[in-house]
Design a protein around this motif. Structure first.
Motif, mmCIF file in Angstrom:
data_model
loop_
_atom_site.group_PDB
_atom_site.id
_atom_site.type_symbol
_atom_site.label_atom_id
_atom_site.label_comp_id
_atom_site.label_asym_id
_atom_site.label_seq_id
_atom_site.Cartn_x
_atom_site.Cartn_y
_atom_site.Cartn_z
ATOM 1 N N PHE A 157 0.825 -1.204 0.000
ATOM 2 C CA PHE A 157 0.000 0.000 0.000
ATOM 3 C C PHE A 157 0.864 1.261 0.000
ATOM 4 O O PHE A 157 0.484 2.278 -0.576
ATOM 5 N N GLY A 158 2.025 1.206 0.647
ATOM 6 C CA GLY A 158 2.940 2.345 0.595
ATOM 7 C C GLY A 158 3.370 2.643 -0.830
ATOM 8 O O GLY A 158 3.456 3.809 -1.236
ATOM 9 N N ALA A 159 3.621 1.587 -1.612
ATOM 10 C CA ALA A 159 4.008 1.781 -3.011
ATOM 11 C C ALA A 159 2.849 2.346 -3.830
ATOM 12 O O ALA A 159 3.061 3.167 -4.735
ATOM 13 N N VAL A 160 1.619 1.923 -3.505
ATOM 14 C CA VAL A 160 0.449 2.493 -4.180
ATOM 15 C C VAL A 160 0.384 3.997 -3.924
ATOM 16 O O VAL A 160 0.235 4.807 -4.846
ATOM 17 N N ALA B 111 15.671 -0.726 6.038
ATOM 18 C CA ALA B 111 14.837 -1.366 5.023
ATOM 19 C C ALA B 111 13.881 -0.362 4.386
ATOM 20 O O ALA B 111 13.654 -0.374 3.167
ATOM 21 N N THR B 112 13.340 0.527 5.202
ATOM 22 C CA THR B 112 12.381 1.512 4.702
ATOM 23 C C THR B 112 13.007 2.426 3.660
ATOM 24 O O THR B 112 12.435 2.648 2.578
ATOM 25 N N VAL B 113 14.184 2.981 3.957
ATOM 26 C CA VAL B 113 14.758 3.962 3.034
ATOM 27 C C VAL B 113 15.179 3.303 1.720
ATOM 28 O O VAL B 113 15.094 3.924 0.653
ATOM 29 N N MET B 114 15.604 2.030 1.790
ATOM 30 C CA MET B 114 15.985 1.349 0.551
ATOM 31 C C MET B 114 14.761 1.100 -0.323
ATOM 32 O O MET B 114 14.751 1.365 -1.530
ATOM 33 N N LEU B 115 13.691 0.584 0.296
ATOM 34 C CA LEU B 115 12.461 0.331 -0.456
ATOM 35 C C LEU B 115 11.823 1.632 -0.934
ATOM 36 O O LEU B 115 11.259 1.698 -2.028
ATOM 37 N N ALA B 116 11.923 2.681 -0.116
ATOM 38 C CA ALA B 116 11.355 3.973 -0.501
ATOM 39 C C ALA B 116 12.039 4.526 -1.742
ATOM 40 O O ALA B 116 11.390 5.096 -2.626
ATOM 41 N N ALA B 117 13.366 4.384 -1.805
ATOM 42 C CA ALA B 117 14.088 4.840 -2.995
ATOM 43 C C ALA B 117 13.613 4.086 -4.235
ATOM 44 O O ALA B 117 13.348 4.682 -5.290
ATOM 45 N N LEU B 118 13.467 2.777 -4.102
ATOM 46 C CA LEU B 118 13.032 1.966 -5.244
ATOM 47 C C LEU B 118 11.602 2.302 -5.655
ATOM 48 O O LEU B 118 11.257 2.245 -6.842
ATOM 49 N N GLY C 57 13.513 7.618 11.659
ATOM 50 C CA GLY C 57 12.378 6.732 11.428
ATOM 51 C C GLY C 57 12.081 6.399 9.989
ATOM 52 O O GLY C 57 11.109 5.703 9.699
ATOM 53 N N GLY C 58 12.914 6.885 9.048
ATOM 54 C CA GLY C 58 12.648 6.622 7.641
ATOM 55 C C GLY C 58 11.433 7.344 7.117
ATOM 56 O O GLY C 58 10.850 6.929 6.108
ATOM 57 N N PHE D 2 13.190 12.234 -3.165
ATOM 58 C CA PHE D 2 13.189 11.060 -2.293
ATOM 59 C C PHE D 2 14.158 9.977 -2.758
ATOM 60 O O PHE D 2 14.726 9.258 -1.935
ATOM 61 N N ILE D 3 14.346 9.842 -4.065
ATOM 62 C CA ILE D 3 15.321 8.852 -4.537
ATOM 63 C C ILE D 3 16.714 9.199 -4.017
ATOM 64 O O ILE D 3 17.405 8.349 -3.425
#
Length: 226
Positions: free
Chosen positions: A7-10, A39-46, A134-135, A163-164
């Motif tokens: 849902f975050g990616a949505v 983990a959050t910041v890596m996934l957030a960049a992607l 907290g990312g 954000f990337i």
């Protein structure tokens, strides 16, 4: 946890922000403060890569640079200052940061000073601090964007660009967390759905859902640390 990633990616691909607000509390609860933030910041960049490819022509490089310059200067200094801090304290601070950010974004506050150079510096510094603990560095930048006169496509493109770079920088400082296959699958599915919904669901409605989930996540983070 995977539901938070999906849902975050949505939210991220549909509105330009929201991945960390939704996913970070769940990842921190599941993995712990330090590993969860990594983990959050890596996934957030992607999560911003494909949407930026779609909206890249709307990027305003000068605006992006104005936000990134102070942010990149602050991030390593903040990480060094917080090194060794108790993880429960970090979780509580992150949870409080999420709750405050939700309140600020939900209020729809408009501050004219944010249009000035010092407004960009202040929001970038606040974003760097929240991202390290907290990312969740998105809300201050979202507040800056809400007080700008950018068109929706420009908002998304500028936010994705910021954000990337911000999240990759934070990941390099805190440590790279390689996502597993299920996390990547949830990210891809959420991104595809969000990109399809970007011009079909009113941004205001999507934002309310994101803020509601984020508020519950922030409360859960504080509850875990008490």
């Amino acid at each position: 946890m995977l539901g938070g990633v999906l849902f975050g990616a949505v939210a991220q691909s549909a509105t330009g922000m929201g991945f960390s607000l939704v996913a970070a509390p769940l990842l921190v609860l599941h993995l712990g403060p330090r590993e969860g933030v990594a983990a959050t910041v890596m996934l957030a960049a992607l999560s911003s890569v494909a949407p930026l490819l779609r909206d890249g022509r709307h990027v305003r490089p000068l605006e992006v640079t104005r936000l990134l310059a102070p942010m990149l200067l602050c991030t390593p200094l903040i990480a060094a200052a917080l090194h060794g801090i108790d993880t429960d304290l970090l979780a509580m601070t992150a949870g409080a940061g999420v709750i405050v950010a939700v309140g600020v974004l939900a209020s729809g506050i408009r501050w004219s000073w944010l249009r000035r150079p010092w407004g960009a510096v202040a929001t970038s510094g606040a974003s760097a601090f929240l991202n390290v603990i907290g990312g969740v560095g998105g809300p201050p930048i979202g507040l800056y964007a809400a007080n700008s006169d950018w068109e929706p496509a420009t908002v998304r493109a500028n936010l994705h660009s910021v954000f990337i770079v911000q999240n990759i920088t934070t990941a390099l400082i805190l440590g790279i967390a390689v996502p597993d296959s299920l996390e990547l699958l949830a990210l891809v599915i959420g991104t595809v759905i969000g990109m399809a919904l970007a011009t079909r669901i009113p941004t205001a409605r999507m934002r309310l859902v994101v803020l509601g989930i984020s508020l519950l996540g922030g409360i859960a983070l504080i509850g875990r640390a008490i």
